[in-house]
Write a protein that holds these residues in place. Structure first.
Motif, PDB file in Angstrom:
ATOM      1  N   THR A 211       7.765   9.194 -11.595  1.00  0.00           N
ATOM      2  CA  THR A 211       7.237  10.618 -11.002  1.00  0.00           C
ATOM      3  C   THR A 211       6.745  11.107  -9.281  1.00  0.00           C
ATOM      4  OG1 THR A 211       5.033  10.036 -11.715  1.00  0.00           O
ATOM      5  CG2 THR A 211       5.929  10.572 -13.251  1.00  0.00           C
ATOM      6  N   HIS A 212       6.869   9.767  -8.608  1.00  0.00           N
ATOM      7  CA  HIS A 212       6.357   9.768  -7.807  1.00  0.00           C
ATOM      8  C   HIS A 212       7.130   7.843  -6.471  1.00  0.00           C
ATOM      9  CE1 HIS A 212       3.732  10.309  -3.992  1.00  0.00           C
ATOM     10  NE2 HIS A 212       4.404  10.951  -3.387  1.00  0.00           N
ATOM     11  N   GLY A 213       8.585   8.446  -5.875  1.00  0.00           N
ATOM     12  CA  GLY A 213       8.829   7.736  -5.313  1.00  0.00           C
ATOM     13  C   GLY A 213       9.075   7.057  -3.715  1.00  0.00           C
ATOM     14  N   ILE A 214       8.097   6.586  -2.922  1.00  0.00           N
ATOM     15  CA  ILE A 214       8.397   6.329  -1.989  1.00  0.00           C
ATOM     16  C   ILE A 214       9.545   5.185  -0.824  1.00  0.00           C
ATOM     17  CG2 ILE A 214       6.228   5.798   0.059  1.00  0.00           C
ATOM     18  CD1 ILE A 214       4.511   7.217  -1.825  1.00  0.00           C
ATOM     19  N   GLN A 215      10.026   5.825  -0.145  1.00  0.00           N
ATOM     20  CA  GLN A 215      10.693   4.477   0.681  1.00  0.00           C
ATOM     21  C   GLN A 215      10.098   3.904   0.983  1.00  0.00           C
ATOM     22  OE1 GLN A 215      14.647   5.821   2.718  1.00  0.00           O
ATOM     23  NE2 GLN A 215      14.949   3.720   3.397  1.00  0.00           N
ATOM     24  N   ILE A 216       9.595   2.574   1.659  1.00  0.00           N
ATOM     25  CA  ILE A 216       8.724   1.601   2.809  1.00  0.00           C
ATOM     26  C   ILE A 216       9.778   1.747   4.075  1.00  0.00           C
ATOM     27  CG2 ILE A 216       7.706  -0.635   3.793  1.00  0.00           C
ATOM     28  CD1 ILE A 216       6.997   1.519   0.833  1.00  0.00           C
ATOM     29  N   ARG A 217       9.055   3.156   4.981  1.00  0.00           N
ATOM     30  CA  ARG A 217       9.024   3.064   6.100  1.00  0.00           C
ATOM     31  C   ARG A 217       7.975   3.162   7.363  1.00  0.00           C
ATOM     32  NH1 ARG A 217      13.000   8.346   5.623  1.00  0.00           N
ATOM     33  NH2 ARG A 217      14.912   7.435   4.451  1.00  0.00           N
ATOM     34  N   GLU A 218       7.579   1.501   7.281  1.00  0.00           N
ATOM     35  CA  GLU A 218       6.277   1.538   8.400  1.00  0.00           C
ATOM     36  C   GLU A 218       4.809   1.871   8.093  1.00  0.00           C
ATOM     37  OE1 GLU A 218       7.214   3.089  12.580  1.00  0.00           O
ATOM     38  OE2 GLU A 218       8.927   0.846  12.353  1.00  0.00           O
ATOM     39  N   ASP A 219       4.530   3.197   8.158  1.00  0.00           N
ATOM     40  CA  ASP A 219       3.031   3.404   8.043  1.00  0.00           C
ATOM     41  C   ASP A 219       3.258   4.524   7.413  1.00  0.00           C
ATOM     42  OD1 ASP A 219       1.987   2.109   9.468  1.00  0.00           O
ATOM     43  OD2 ASP A 219       1.258   2.202  11.005  1.00  0.00           O
ATOM     44  N   GLN A 220       4.776   5.063   6.975  1.00  0.00           N
ATOM     45  CA  GLN A 220       4.930   6.196   6.476  1.00  0.00           C
ATOM     46  C   GLN A 220       4.404   6.786   5.263  1.00  0.00           C
ATOM     47  OE1 GLN A 220       8.897   7.862   6.061  1.00  0.00           O
ATOM     48  NE2 GLN A 220       8.679   9.689   5.370  1.00  0.00           N
ATOM     49  N   ALA A 221       4.656   4.762   4.244  1.00  0.00           N
ATOM     50  CA  ALA A 221       4.262   4.936   2.934  1.00  0.00           C
ATOM     51  C   ALA A 221       2.652   4.744   2.710  1.00  0.00           C
ATOM     52  CB  ALA A 221       5.025   3.447   2.685  1.00  0.00           C
ATOM     53  N   VAL A 222       2.479   4.004   3.905  1.00  0.00           N
ATOM     54  CA  VAL A 222       0.723   3.637   3.559  1.00  0.00           C
ATOM     55  C   VAL A 222       0.068   4.889   3.297  1.00  0.00           C
ATOM     56  CG1 VAL A 222      -1.032   2.793   4.348  1.00  0.00           C
ATOM     57  CG2 VAL A 222       0.733   1.645   4.981  1.00  0.00           C
ATOM     58  N   HIS A 223       0.211   6.021   4.292  1.00  0.00           N
ATOM     59  CA  HIS A 223      -0.488   7.443   4.238  1.00  0.00           C
ATOM     60  C   HIS A 223      -0.165   8.579   3.095  1.00  0.00           C
ATOM     61  CE1 HIS A 223      -1.758   6.374   8.602  1.00  0.00           C
ATOM     62  NE2 HIS A 223      -0.321   6.732   8.923  1.00  0.00           N
ATOM     63  N   SER A 224       1.532   8.209   2.777  1.00  0.00           N
ATOM     64  CA  SER A 224       1.515   8.484   1.460  1.00  0.00           C
ATOM     65  C   SER A 224       1.371   8.497   0.805  1.00  0.00           C
ATOM     66  CB  SER A 224       2.941   8.496   1.558  1.00  0.00           C
ATOM     67  OG  SER A 224       3.413   9.666  -0.130  1.00  0.00           O
ATOM     68  N   LEU A 225       0.731   6.762   0.087  1.00  0.00           N
ATOM     69  CA  LEU A 225       0.179   6.553  -0.762  1.00  0.00           C
ATOM     70  C   LEU A 225      -1.020   6.810  -0.595  1.00  0.00           C
ATOM     71  CD1 LEU A 225       2.162   3.051  -1.409  1.00  0.00           C
ATOM     72  CD2 LEU A 225       1.697   4.835  -3.116  1.00  0.00           C
ATOM     73  N   ASP A 226      -2.044   6.699   0.619  1.00  0.00           N
ATOM     74  CA  ASP A 226      -3.556   7.151   0.765  1.00  0.00           C
ATOM     75  C   ASP A 226      -3.885   8.804  -0.171  1.00  0.00           C
ATOM     76  OD1 ASP A 226      -3.854   4.998   0.903  1.00  0.00           O
ATOM     77  OD2 ASP A 226      -4.036   5.691   3.412  1.00  0.00           O
ATOM     78  N   TYR A 227      -2.506   9.746   0.585  1.00  0.00           N
ATOM     79  CA  TYR A 227      -3.128  11.385   0.539  1.00  0.00           C
ATOM     80  C   TYR A 227      -2.651  11.421  -1.416  1.00  0.00           C
ATOM     81  CZ  TYR A 227      -1.326  15.825   0.209  1.00  0.00           C
ATOM     82  OH  TYR A 227      -1.557  17.438  -0.345  1.00  0.00           O
ATOM     83  N   HIS A 228      -1.360  10.511  -2.181  1.00  0.00           N
ATOM     84  CA  HIS A 228      -1.635  10.613  -3.086  1.00  0.00           C
ATOM     85  C   HIS A 228      -2.652  10.323  -4.053  1.00  0.00           C
ATOM     86  CE1 HIS A 228       0.955  10.306  -7.425  1.00  0.00           C
ATOM     87  NE2 HIS A 228       1.280  11.864  -7.182  1.00  0.00           N
ATOM     88  N   ALA A 229      -3.275   9.266  -3.433  1.00  0.00           N
ATOM     89  CA  ALA A 229      -4.565   8.541  -4.029  1.00  0.00           C
ATOM     90  C   ALA A 229      -5.135   9.528  -4.065  1.00  0.00           C
ATOM     91  CB  ALA A 229      -4.925   7.355  -3.827  1.00  0.00           C
ATOM     92  N   GLU A 230      -5.896  10.043  -2.592  1.00  0.00           N
ATOM     93  CA  GLU A 230      -6.619  10.994  -2.987  1.00  0.00           C
ATOM     94  C   GLU A 230      -6.362  12.157  -3.675  1.00  0.00           C
ATOM     95  OE1 GLU A 230      -8.944  13.735   1.350  1.00  0.00           O
ATOM     96  OE2 GLU A 230      -7.077  12.108   1.371  1.00  0.00           O
ATOM     97  N   MET A 231      -5.201  12.704  -3.350  1.00  0.00           N
ATOM     98  CA  MET A 231      -5.102  13.727  -4.974  1.00  0.00           C
ATOM     99  C   MET A 231      -5.510  13.739  -6.201  1.00  0.00           C
ATOM    100  SD  MET A 231      -3.994  16.698  -3.197  1.00  0.00           S
ATOM    101  CE  MET A 231      -2.706  17.169  -4.436  1.00  0.00           C
ATOM    102  N   LEU A 232      -5.371  11.801  -6.280  1.00  0.00           N
ATOM    103  CA  LEU A 232      -5.870  12.163  -8.286  1.00  0.00           C
ATOM    104  C   LEU A 232      -7.217  10.877  -7.842  1.00  0.00           C
ATOM    105  CD1 LEU A 232      -2.695  10.026  -8.777  1.00  0.00           C
ATOM    106  CD2 LEU A 232      -2.644  11.820  -9.353  1.00  0.00           C
ATOM    107  N   GLY A 233      -7.836  11.358  -7.478  1.00  0.00           N
ATOM    108  CA  GLY A 233      -8.866   9.910  -6.827  1.00  0.00           C
ATOM    109  C   GLY A 233      -8.782   9.139  -7.165  1.00  0.00           C
ATOM    110  N   GLY A 234      -7.828   8.434  -6.666  1.00  0.00           N
ATOM    111  CA  GLY A 234      -7.991   6.737  -6.778  1.00  0.00           C
ATOM    112  C   GLY A 234      -7.206   6.271  -7.696  1.00  0.00           C
ATOM    113  N   TYR A 235      -6.039   5.629  -8.059  1.00  0.00           N
ATOM    114  CA  TYR A 235      -5.027   4.990  -8.704  1.00  0.00           C
ATOM    115  C   TYR A 235      -5.958   4.023 -10.104  1.00  0.00           C
ATOM    116  CZ  TYR A 235      -1.399   6.570  -6.221  1.00  0.00           C
ATOM    117  OH  TYR A 235      -0.027   7.427  -5.403  1.00  0.00           O
ATOM    118  N   ASP A 236      -5.110   4.222 -11.222  1.00  0.00           N
ATOM    119  CA  ASP A 236      -6.332   2.902 -12.432  1.00  0.00           C
ATOM    120  C   ASP A 236      -5.014   1.766 -12.001  1.00  0.00           C
ATOM    121  OD1 ASP A 236      -8.125   4.974 -14.185  1.00  0.00           O
ATOM    122  OD2 ASP A 236      -5.358   5.985 -13.860  1.00  0.00           O
TER     123      ASP A 236
END
Length: 270
Positions: A211-236
């Motif tokens: 449902t959500h794909g992130i291409q690893i490009r230096e820190d960009q992926a980390v920021h994107s994952l952090d944002y998505h995790a914050e939206m969800l309240g963290g991943y299970d």
């Protein structure tokens, strides 16, 4: 028969080998298709995985589909011309772990294509019938080779107790990661975020259920994952198939409290 033999790192030769002779509990399989596992690539490129070292010529491959051509005298569940896949890990069957039913944890397991045990990149294979399974008619030999990596995904989902409506991250979507997507869907995950360096893998992942794909490009992926995790309240659950140190660091920061981390990949430094 012919066999593809790893002679040294990055050196494979097609050699002649004796056709195997089966025992009363075995079947003789004409190999039709073999999948290439990440472990095969490790042995091919480096000649080792940790303390498992290729010290003599080795036939690789353990993800195998084929056709039964001969059965042992005590075999009742299979017959010639049956299309089959195999379970490549053969436990001792005698230790306490095996008797408890967790034979996958047997200390004396004989795993095909793990040194010094030959694998299945050859024309014929003798294999115990009770570790050989029929293929449905509508499944091709090539697709059937995915039975073993798919079992990895299903087992991981079981161990992680992946629940319906859960939010999951899968880091690295090679064949095992893609099979992990299928397992997560089957177990009812609501969102399945995936990361990889290759855009074409992200596209395949989307086609089969991410449902959500992130291409690893230096820190960009980390920021994107952090944002998505914050939206969800963290991943299970965060599942890593890469074996990279950075993935574990990301996994910890992405989890909600009480979440779980699953590690499947081989570390790149071994």
């Amino acid at each position: 028969m012919k066999a593809a033999v790893l002679m040294a790192p990055r050196s494979i030769k097609l050699n002649e080998r004796d056709k195997p002779i089966i025992g009363p509990e075995d079947v003789l399989i004409k190999v039709k298709a073999v999948g290439i596992c990440g472990s095969d690539l490790h042995y091919y490129e480096h000649g080792r995985i940790g303390d498992r070292v290729v010290r003599k010529p080795l036939v690789q491959g353990h993800e195998c589909a084929g056709m039964v051509v001969q059965v042992g005298e005590n075999v009742k569940n299979l017959k010639p011309n049956d299309r089959v896949v195999i379970e490549p890990g053969l436990p001792c069957g005698l230790c306490p772990t095996c008797k408890k039913g967790t034979y996958n944890l047997c200390n004396d397991v004989l795993f095909l294509s793990t040194p010094p045990n030959d694998g299945v990149l050859k024309e014929y294979l003798a294999h115990p019938a009770h570790f050989t399974y029929k293929i449905p008619d509508h499944v091709s030999n090539e697709v059937a080779t995915l039975a073993e990596p798919l079992s990895v995904g299903i087992y991981a989902a079981q161990k992680l107790q992946l629940a319906p409506n859960s939010h999951v991250v899968i880091m690295g979507i090679g064949p095992v990661g893609l099979c992990m997507i299928l397992a997560a869907k089957w177990f009812g995950a609501k969102t399945i975020s995936v990361t990889d360096v290759e855009p074409f893998r992200l596209e395949i992942a989307k086609q089969i259920g991410s449902t959500h794909g992130i291409q690893i490009r230096e820190d960009q992926a980390v920021h994107s994952l952090d944002y998505h995790a914050e939206m969800l309240g963290g991943y299970d659950c965060v599942i890593d198939t890469t074996g990279k140190d950075e993935a574990l660091e990301w996994a910890v920061r992405l989890l909600k409290r009480g979440g779980k981390i699953g590690g499947i990949g081989f570390p790149g430094k071994v």
